[in-house]
Design a protein around this motif. Structure first.
Motif, PDB file in Angstrom:
ATOM      1  N   THR A 283      -8.925 -32.335  26.793  1.00 48.84           N
ATOM      2  CA  THR A 283      -9.647 -31.421  25.904  1.00 48.84           C
ATOM      3  C   THR A 283     -10.925 -30.925  26.546  1.00 48.84           C
ATOM      4  N   LYS A 284     -11.670 -31.820  27.148  1.00 45.39           N
ATOM      5  CA  LYS A 284     -12.940 -31.437  27.767  1.00 45.39           C
ATOM      6  C   LYS A 284     -12.724 -30.403  28.861  1.00 45.39           C
ATOM      7  N   ALA A 285     -11.723 -30.626  29.701  1.00 45.98           N
ATOM      8  CA  ALA A 285     -11.466 -29.694  30.801  1.00 45.98           C
ATOM      9  C   ALA A 285     -11.052 -28.323  30.268  1.00 45.98           C
ATOM     10  N   GLN A 286     -10.165 -28.305  29.271  1.00 41.07           N
ATOM     11  CA  GLN A 286      -9.650 -27.023  28.778  1.00 41.07           C
ATOM     12  C   GLN A 286     -10.716 -26.270  27.974  1.00 41.07           C
ATOM     13  N   TYR A 287     -11.510 -27.007  27.170  1.00 41.32           N
ATOM     14  CA  TYR A 287     -12.555 -26.346  26.385  1.00 41.32           C
ATOM     15  C   TYR A 287     -13.661 -25.809  27.291  1.00 41.32           C
ATOM     16  N   ASP A 288     -14.034 -26.564  28.302  1.00 37.35           N
ATOM     17  CA  ASP A 288     -15.070 -26.093  29.237  1.00 37.35           C
ATOM     18  C   ASP A 288     -14.618 -24.819  29.934  1.00 37.35           C
ATOM     19  N   ALA A 289     -13.346 -24.739  30.280  1.00 36.35           N
ATOM     20  CA  ALA A 289     -12.826 -23.529  30.928  1.00 36.35           C
ATOM     21  C   ALA A 289     -12.885 -22.331  29.977  1.00 36.35           C
ATOM     22  N   ALA A 290     -12.567 -22.555  28.700  1.00 39.34           N
ATOM     23  CA  ALA A 290     -12.599 -21.468  27.718  1.00 39.34           C
ATOM     24  C   ALA A 290     -14.018 -20.959  27.496  1.00 39.34           C
ATOM     25  N   THR A 291     -14.972 -21.874  27.382  1.00 36.38           N
ATOM     26  CA  THR A 291     -16.361 -21.454  27.154  1.00 36.38           C
ATOM     27  C   THR A 291     -16.922 -20.750  28.384  1.00 36.38           C
ATOM     28  N   ALA A 292     -16.536 -21.213  29.572  1.00 38.52           N
ATOM     29  CA  ALA A 292     -17.019 -20.561  30.793  1.00 38.52           C
ATOM     30  C   ALA A 292     -16.496 -19.124  30.878  1.00 38.52           C
ATOM     31  N   LYS A 293     -15.251 -18.916  30.472  1.00 37.47           N
ATOM     32  CA  LYS A 293     -14.684 -17.562  30.501  1.00 37.47           C
ATOM     33  C   LYS A 293     -15.408 -16.643  29.521  1.00 37.47           C
ATOM     34  N   CYS A 294     -15.700 -17.150  28.313  1.00 38.22           N
ATOM     35  CA  CYS A 294     -16.430 -16.343  27.330  1.00 38.22           C
ATOM     36  C   CYS A 294     -17.847 -16.037  27.814  1.00 38.22           C
ATOM     37  N   GLU A 295     -18.469 -17.024  28.439  1.00 34.50           N
ATOM     38  CA  GLU A 295     -19.830 -16.817  28.945  1.00 34.50           C
ATOM     39  C   GLU A 295     -19.838 -15.777  30.059  1.00 34.50           C
ATOM     40  N   GLN A 296     -18.774 -15.744  30.836  1.00 32.98           N
ATOM     41  CA  GLN A 296     -18.676 -14.761  31.913  1.00 32.98           C
ATOM     42  C   GLN A 296     -18.550 -13.339  31.357  1.00 32.98           C
ATOM     43  N   GLU A 297     -17.869 -13.199  30.230  1.00 33.87           N
ATOM     44  CA  GLU A 297     -17.675 -11.883  29.619  1.00 33.87           C
ATOM     45  C   GLU A 297     -18.839 -11.477  28.725  1.00 33.87           C
ATOM     46  N   ARG A 298     -19.761 -12.376  28.467  1.00 34.77           N
ATOM     47  CA  ARG A 298     -20.830 -12.114  27.506  1.00 34.77           C
ATOM     48  C   ARG A 298     -21.710 -10.920  27.874  1.00 34.77           C
ATOM     49  N   PRO A 299     -22.172 -10.765  29.111  1.00 34.41           N
ATOM     50  CA  PRO A 299     -23.058  -9.618  29.411  1.00 34.41           C
ATOM     51  C   PRO A 299     -22.435  -8.272  29.056  1.00 34.41           C
ATOM     52  N   GLN A 300     -21.145  -8.092  29.392  1.00 35.88           N
ATOM     53  CA  GLN A 300     -20.479  -6.825  29.086  1.00 35.88           C
ATOM     54  C   GLN A 300     -20.347  -6.619  27.581  1.00 35.88           C
ATOM     55  N   MET A 301     -20.007  -7.693  26.860  1.00 33.91           N
ATOM     56  CA  MET A 301     -19.863  -7.597  25.408  1.00 33.91           C
ATOM     57  C   MET A 301     -21.209  -7.276  24.751  1.00 33.91           C
ATOM     58  N   GLU A 302     -22.255  -7.918  25.225  1.00 32.75           N
ATOM     59  CA  GLU A 302     -23.581  -7.699  24.639  1.00 32.75           C
ATOM     60  C   GLU A 302     -24.055  -6.270  24.911  1.00 32.75           C
ATOM     61  N   SER A 303     -23.745  -5.765  26.071  1.00 36.70           N
ATOM     62  CA  SER A 303     -24.119  -4.394  26.387  1.00 36.70           C
ATOM     63  C   SER A 303     -23.424  -3.409  25.432  1.00 36.70           C
ATOM     64  N   THR A 304     -22.152  -3.670  25.172  1.00 38.67           N
ATOM     65  CA  THR A 304     -21.412  -2.806  24.240  1.00 38.67           C
ATOM     66  C   THR A 304     -22.011  -2.868  22.841  1.00 38.67           C
ATOM     67  N   ILE A 305     -22.355  -4.070  22.400  1.00 35.09           N
ATOM     68  CA  ILE A 305     -22.922  -4.246  21.061  1.00 35.09           C
ATOM     69  C   ILE A 305     -24.230  -3.477  20.926  1.00 35.09           C
ATOM     70  N   ARG A 306     -25.097  -3.601  21.901  1.00 37.25           N
ATOM     71  CA  ARG A 306     -26.404  -2.935  21.815  1.00 37.25           C
ATOM     72  C   ARG A 306     -26.261  -1.412  21.879  1.00 37.25           C
ATOM     73  N   THR A 307     -25.278  -0.957  22.635  1.00 34.94           N
ATOM     74  CA  THR A 307     -25.078   0.494  22.751  1.00 34.94           C
ATOM     75  C   THR A 307     -24.483   1.085  21.472  1.00 34.94           C
ATOM     76  N   ASP A 308     -23.524   0.369  20.875  1.00 31.42           N
ATOM     77  CA  ASP A 308     -22.766   0.917  19.746  1.00 31.42           C
ATOM     78  C   ASP A 308     -23.055   0.190  18.437  1.00 31.42           C
ATOM     79  N   MET A 309     -24.236  -0.372  18.301  1.00 31.61           N
ATOM     80  CA  MET A 309     -24.544  -1.173  17.116  1.00 31.61           C
ATOM     81  C   MET A 309     -24.306  -0.403  15.824  1.00 31.61           C
ATOM     82  N   ASP A 310     -24.805   0.825  15.710  1.00 31.57           N
ATOM     83  CA  ASP A 310     -24.665   1.600  14.479  1.00 31.57           C
ATOM     84  C   ASP A 310     -23.197   1.873  14.154  1.00 31.57           C
ATOM     85  N   GLN A 311     -22.432   2.228  15.168  1.00 31.81           N
ATOM     86  CA  GLN A 311     -21.020   2.520  14.926  1.00 31.81           C
ATOM     87  C   GLN A 311     -20.256   1.262  14.498  1.00 31.81           C
ATOM     88  N   ILE A 312     -20.600   0.116  15.102  1.00 38.36           N
ATOM     89  CA  ILE A 312     -19.921  -1.139  14.728  1.00 38.36           C
ATOM     90  C   ILE A 312     -20.228  -1.495  13.275  1.00 38.36           C
TER      91      ILE A 312
END
Length: 842
Positions: A283-312
Motif C-alpha cells: 500500500t505504501k509503495a502504490q500510494y506514494d507513487a499515486a501522490t507523486a504523479k498528482c504532485e507532478q501534474e499540479r503546476p499545470q492544473m493550478e495554472s489552468t485553474i488560475r487562468t479559467d477560474m471564472d469559467q470554472i
C-alpha cells in the motif's frame, strides 16, 4: 515469520493477497486522482476569494511539543516468542509513539529500543475477559472449552492490553490499580493522537484523500461512519484493504488451523498480523507513487485553474442548478420525514457530555493557575514562577490531569439513533471532541503564558505579580469561553452532518444516483478535472438538511444550560496586539529566568528530551525484576545482555514465578512494596548516572481564598452587537471523523440560503471553502466555580532522555536506531525477531 504462519501463507496465497491489494488500491487511486483536482480547485479558489470569519481570541502555539517526553515508566510486557513476562521501560515521546526499552539504563545510555509501536486503530482493554471476548469474535467457531486455560494469563489483576482488529496485540500489566489508571490514560492519549494522523496543514492532499476514501466506500454501498479511518494515509488504506481481504482469508484459512482452541486463536492473530504487514508495504509503495504523479501534474492544473477560474465557477454553478432542480424536491421530502424529527434528539445527546468536557477543561485550567498563584504567595520568587510555568506550559499534554476532561465524553450515548442512522460507533465523535478539548486547553495556556511574559518587565514585587496573574487569568477565561463556544457549535454542526448526510445519500441512492450520469455532458471537457457530478450532487443533498441543522444549533445556543453564546453575539478582538505576540519566539522559562550551566562541548552535545509529566519515581538503585542492569554499567557493553543461563535469574519468567516474587515483596512494608515499581523515574543529563527527582504538588493554604473569574454579567467583552459576518455560520466542513482539513469547495450560490458549500465529512458531501482552523463566530460560557482537583493528579519534573529513538510521525513502520545516538533509516518490516532481537511493530 513462524513455520505455522508460513505454512498458511504459501506463495500462491501471497500472490492472491498482492493481487487483491492491488485491485483495491487501483480503484482508490482513481478516486484519489479525481478528488485531487477538486481539492486543488477549492484551495486556489479559497486563496483568491476566501474571507475568514471573526478572529479567534486565544493564541495558537506554533510548535507544541518538540523534543519532549510525555510520559515514562516501568511495566511488565508479555513476550510472545518465549511466552514470558519481562519488565520494560516505556517512553512516550512528543509524537505519542510507544517506545519500549530493555530497562531504564538502556534508555539513558541511548541503546536501541526493543519495540516501537504506532497505536493508531488500537483499543485499550483493562480486563482479560474483555480481550478474550474480542479474540473469540475474531475467529468464529473457535472458542476454548470451559476449564481450559485461556490464551493469556496475567500475573497481576491489573492488565493493560492493546488490541487491534488486524495487527498484532500487546500485553502489559502493572502492580496496582492506580498505576493501571495512569497507564490507561497514557495509552488512550497515544491512540487518540495517532488516530488523528493526517496533517491538518495539508489543504489539498488531505481532503483529496479523505474524500476519495469516502467515495470508494460509497461505491461499495458503505455509507455510515467508519471506525478504522484512523492513522496516517498508509494505515487507513491498509485498513481499507483488510476490511475486504480478512473475511475471505478467515473463510479459507480458519478451518485449516490445527491444535487446541487457544493455539488456533494465537495462530490466527499471527497470520492476520503478517498479512497486515504485507498489505502495508504494498500500500505504501502504490500510494506514494499515486501522490507523486498528482504532485507532478499540479503546476499545470493550478495554472489552468488560475487562468479559467471564472469559467470554472460558472460551469459548476450551472451544473449545480440542474442537479438541484432534479434532486432537491426528493431530498427535502426525505429530510422532512426521516431526519428533521430526530435532529434535536441527536443534538441534545451530543451537547450534554461535550459541554461538560469543555467546562472541565476550564476548571482544570483555572485551578492550576490559581494553585500556582497561591504557591507563589507562600514561597515567593521568580524562580518558583519559572518552575510552575514550565509545568503549566505542558498542561494540555498531561494525560492524567486531562483525563477528567476526556472522561466526560464517555457519557455520549446515541442509543436508538445510532441504529437508525447507521452510526457504527460513537468513538469518532468522542475522539474528535477530546482533540478539540486538548487544543483549547493548550491555546488557553499559551495565551496566559504570552500575556504573563509580557507583563513581567513591568512588575515591582511579589504582590504585583500575584495581582497580574489573577487579572490575566480572568482575561484568558473570557477568551476561552468565547472560543470554546465557537468550537463546540462547529463540532455540533459537523457531527450532525456526519450522522445525517450518509443516511440521506443511502435513502436517495435508488432514485437519484443512477440518473446522475446524464449531467456529465454539462461539464466542459477542459474543466472535468475540477468539477465532479458526484461531489456536486452531495453538495445539493447537504444543502437540503443544512438549514435545519443551523436552526437547531441556533436554538440550542439560546438555552442557558448549554453554555453557548447566542448567534447574534460577535466578540471583537479585545487585544488587537495579542496575535502579534504569538508570532514571536517560543518562551523558554528556564533559560530566560533562571541560571543555566555552561553548554556542553560540541563533541559531547546531543539532543535530550525533557520530561514534562511528573510521575511517582522508583526507589534509587536497580529496579525490581530488571534484566541485565549491571551489564549495562560495564564499559564496552553496547547492547543489553541476558543473564548467564547458569546464574540465578534476576527476572522471573513465568506467571507463577512473578506471583511468588510479588508475594515476597508484599511481606515487607506495604507502602514501600507498592512504590518500588511505580512509573516514571526522571533521568538527568549526567553521564551514565541517574538522579531521582520528586516534585510534590504545592498545597493550597486554606486561609487564602481563590479569586474566581469575573461574573458573567460584567459585560467586558460584550462589544457592540454586530450582525453575523456572511458565511460565519457556515461550518468549514464536517470532518468530525477525520482531523484532516476540510475541503475548500465553495457552494453553488443559493439565493437567501445560509448554507455551506460542501461538507468534508468522512461520509458526506465535499466541504466548504473555509480551512480547518477553528474560526470563532460567537460564544460565551458562564464562569463556573472550579472543581476540586482530580485525585492522583501530579505535577511535572524535568528529565533528560534521548530524542533519537522515536517512532516516525509519517509511517507506521518502526524505525530503530543503532547504539550511538544516530538514527538509522526505517527497517524493513517483519513479523518479529527472536526474544532478544528488536521487534519492529505497527
Amino acid at each position: 515469520m513462524g513455520d505455522v504462519v508460513s505454512t498458511h501463507l504459501d506463495e500462491g496465497r501471497r500472490q492472491h493477497i498482492a493481487e487483491k491489494t492491488g485491485k483495491v488500491l487501483g480503484e482508490f487511486c482513481r478516486c484519489y486522482k479525481e478528488q485531487y483536482g477538486v481539492a486543488l480547485f477549492n484551495s486556489v479558489r479559497y486563496e483568491i476569494e476566501g474571507n475568514g470569519g471573526p478572529q479567534a481570541q486565544l493564541l495558537h502555539r506554533k510548535v507544541p511539543l518538540e523534543d519532549h517526553v510525555i510520559y515514562s515508566g516501568n511495566l511488565f510486557q508479555y513476550i510472545e516468542e518465549n511466552k514470558k513476562w519481562r519488565n520494560r521501560f516505556c517512553v512516550v515521546p512528543h509524537n505519542y509513539g510507544l517506545v519500549l526499552y530493555e530497562n531504564k539504563l538502556a534508555y539513558e545510555r541511548d541503546l536501541s529500543p526493543r519495540v516501537l509501536v504506532n497505536s493508531a486503530g488500537y483499543k485499550i482493554l483493562t480486563s482479560v475477559d474483555q480481550y478474550l471476548e474480542l479474540v473469540n469474535n475474531s475467529l468464529p467457531g473457535v472458542t476454548p472449552k470451559s476449564g481450559q486455560s485461556p490464551i493469556l494469563k496475567c500475573p497481576t489483576d491489573f492488565p493493560l492490553i492493546l488490541w487491534h482488529p488486524y495487527a498484532r496485540h500487546y500485553y502489559f500489566c502493572v502492580m496496582t490499580g492506580k498505576e493501571q489508571e495512569k497507564w490507561r490514560a497514557v495509552f488512550q492519549d497515544c491512540v487518540r493522537h495517532c488516530n488523528n494522523g493526517i496533517s491538518e496543514d495539508s489543504k489539498v492532499e488531505a481532503p483529496a484523500f479523505t474524500d476519495a476514501v469516502r467515495m470508494y466506500r460509497q461505491s461499495k454501498e458503505q455509507y455510515g461512519t467508519w471506525d478504522m479511518l484512523c492513522g496516517n494515509e498508509t494505515q487507513v488504506l491498509s485498513n481499507l484493504v483488510m476490511e475486504e481481504l480478512l473475511p475471505e482469508l478467515r473463510t479459507t484459512i480458519g478451518p485449516r488451523l490445527k491444535g487446541k482452541a487457544q493455539e488456533r486463536q494465537r495462530t490466527w492473530i499471527q497470520i492476520s498480523d503478517a498479512v497486515y504487514r504485507m498489505v502495508y508495504e504494498q500500500t505504501k509503495a502504490q500510494y506514494d507513487a499515486a501522490t507523486a504523479k498528482c504532485e507532478q501534474e499540479r503546476p499545470q492544473m493550478e495554472s489552468t485553474i488560475r487562468t479559467d477560474m471564472d469559467q470554472i465557477i460558472t460551469s459548476k454553478e450551472h451544473l449545480a442548478s440542474k442537479i438541484r432542480a432534479f434532486v432537491l424536491p426528493k431530498a427535502e421530502i426525505c429530510v422532512r420525514n426521516h431526519v428533521q424529527p430526530y435532529i434535536s434528539s441527536i443534538l441534545e445527546a451530543l451537547m450534554t457530555p461535550t459541554s461538560q468536557g469543555f467546562a472541565e477543561v476550564r476548571e482544570v485550567f483555572f485551578k492550576e493557575v490559581t494553585d500556582m498563584n497561591m504557591n507563589i504567595v507562600n514561597e515567593g520568587g521568580l524562580e518558583k514562577l519559572v518552575e510552575y510555568m514550565e509545568k503549566l506550559s505542558h498542561l494540555a499534554f498531561h494525560p492524567v490531569k486531562m483525563q477528567s476532561c476526556y472522561e466526560k465524553m464517555d457519557q455520549l450515548k446515541l442509543e436508538g439513533l445510532q441504529q437508525r442512522f447507521d452510526v457504527s460507533s460513537t468513538s469518532v465523535f468522542k475522539q474528535r471532541a477530546q482533540i478539540h478539548m486538548r487544543q483549547q486547553m493548550d491555546d488557553a495556556v499559551y495565551t496566559f503564558e504570552t500575556l504573563l511574559h509580557q507583563e513581567l518587565g513591568k512588575l515591582q514585587g511579589k504582590d504585583d505579580l500575584c495581582k497580574s496573574i489573577q487579572r490575566i487569568l480572568e482575561r484568558v477565561l473570557k477568551k476561552y469561553d468565547y472560543d470554546s463556544s465557537t468550537v463546540r457549535k462547529k463540532f455540533f454542526r459537523e457531527a450532525l452532518l456526519q450522522i445525517t448526510i450518509p443516511f440521506l445519500l443511502k435513502k436517495l441512492a435508488p432514485t437519484c444516483k443512477g440518473e446522475l450520469a446524464k449531467f456529465q455532458e454539462l461539464i466542459f471537457e477542459d474543466f472535468a478535472s475540477f468539477i465532479l457530478v458526484e461531489n456536486t450532487y452531495e453538495e445539493v443533498v447537504l444543502q437540503s438538511v443544512m438549514k435545519d441543522i443551523m436552526q437547531a444549533v441556533k436554538e440550542a445556543a439560546v438555552q442557558r444550560k448549554h453554555n453557548l453564546y447566542r448567534d447574534s453575539m460577535v466578540m471583537h478582538n479585545s487585544d488587537p496586539n495579542l496575535h502579534l505576540l504569538g508570532e514571536g519566539i517560543p518562551i523558554d522559562w528556564g533559560e530566560e529566568y533562571s541560571g543555566q550551566p555552561e553548554a556542553e562541548p560540541d563533541t559531547d552535545k546531543r539532543r535530550r528530551a525533557k520530561q514534562v509529566v511528573s510521575v511517582i519515581q522508583d526507589d534509587e538503585g536497580v529496579l525490581p525484576y530488571e534484566v541485565g542492569a549491571e551489564a549495562l554499567l560495564q564499559p564496552g557493553s553496547p547492547e543489553p545482555r541476558e543473564p548467564d543461563p547458569g546464574a540465578p535469574p534476576s527476572s522471573p519468567d513465568g506467571v507463577e514465578e512473578i506471583r511468588e516474587a510479588l508475594a515476597k515483596e508484599s511481606l515487607g512494608d506495604g507502602v514501600e512494596a507498592e512504590e518500588r515499581l511505580m512509573n516514571g523515574t526522571d533521568a538527568t543529563q549526567k553521564s551514565g548516572a541517574t538522579e531521582e527527582v520528586a516534585v510534590a504538588a504545592g498545597s493550597v493554604p486554606g486561609d487564602v481564598p481563590p479569586q474566581g473569574p469575573a461574573s458573567e454579567g460584567d459585560g467586558v467583552h460584550r462589544a457592540t452587537p454586530a450582525s453575523p459576518t456572511p458565511g460565519a455560520e457556515v461550518p468549514s466542513g464536517a470532518g468530525v471523523q477525520r482531523a484532516a482539513p476540510a475541503s475548500s469547495m465553495p457552494a453553488s450560490p443559493v439565493p437567501g440560503a445560509d448554507v455551506p458549500s460542501e461538507s468534508r465529512v468522512q461520509h458526506a458531501a465535499p466541504a466548504s471553502p473555509k480551512p480547518r482552523a477553528d474560526v470563532p463566530s460567537e460564544a460565551k460560557v458562564p464562569h463556573d466555580t472550579p472543581a476540586s482537583p482530580a485525585p492522583g493528579a501530579e505535577t511535572s519534573s524535568p528529565s533528560a532522555g534521548p530524542a533519537c529513538h522515536q517512532p516516525s510521525d509519517k509511517e507506521t513502520g518502526e524505525e530503530v536506531a543503532p547504539p550511538g545516538g544516530e538514527c538509522s533509516p526505517p527497517q524493513p518490516m517483519s513479523t518479529t525477531e527472536s526474544g532478544e532481537g528488536v521487534q519492529t511493530e505497527f
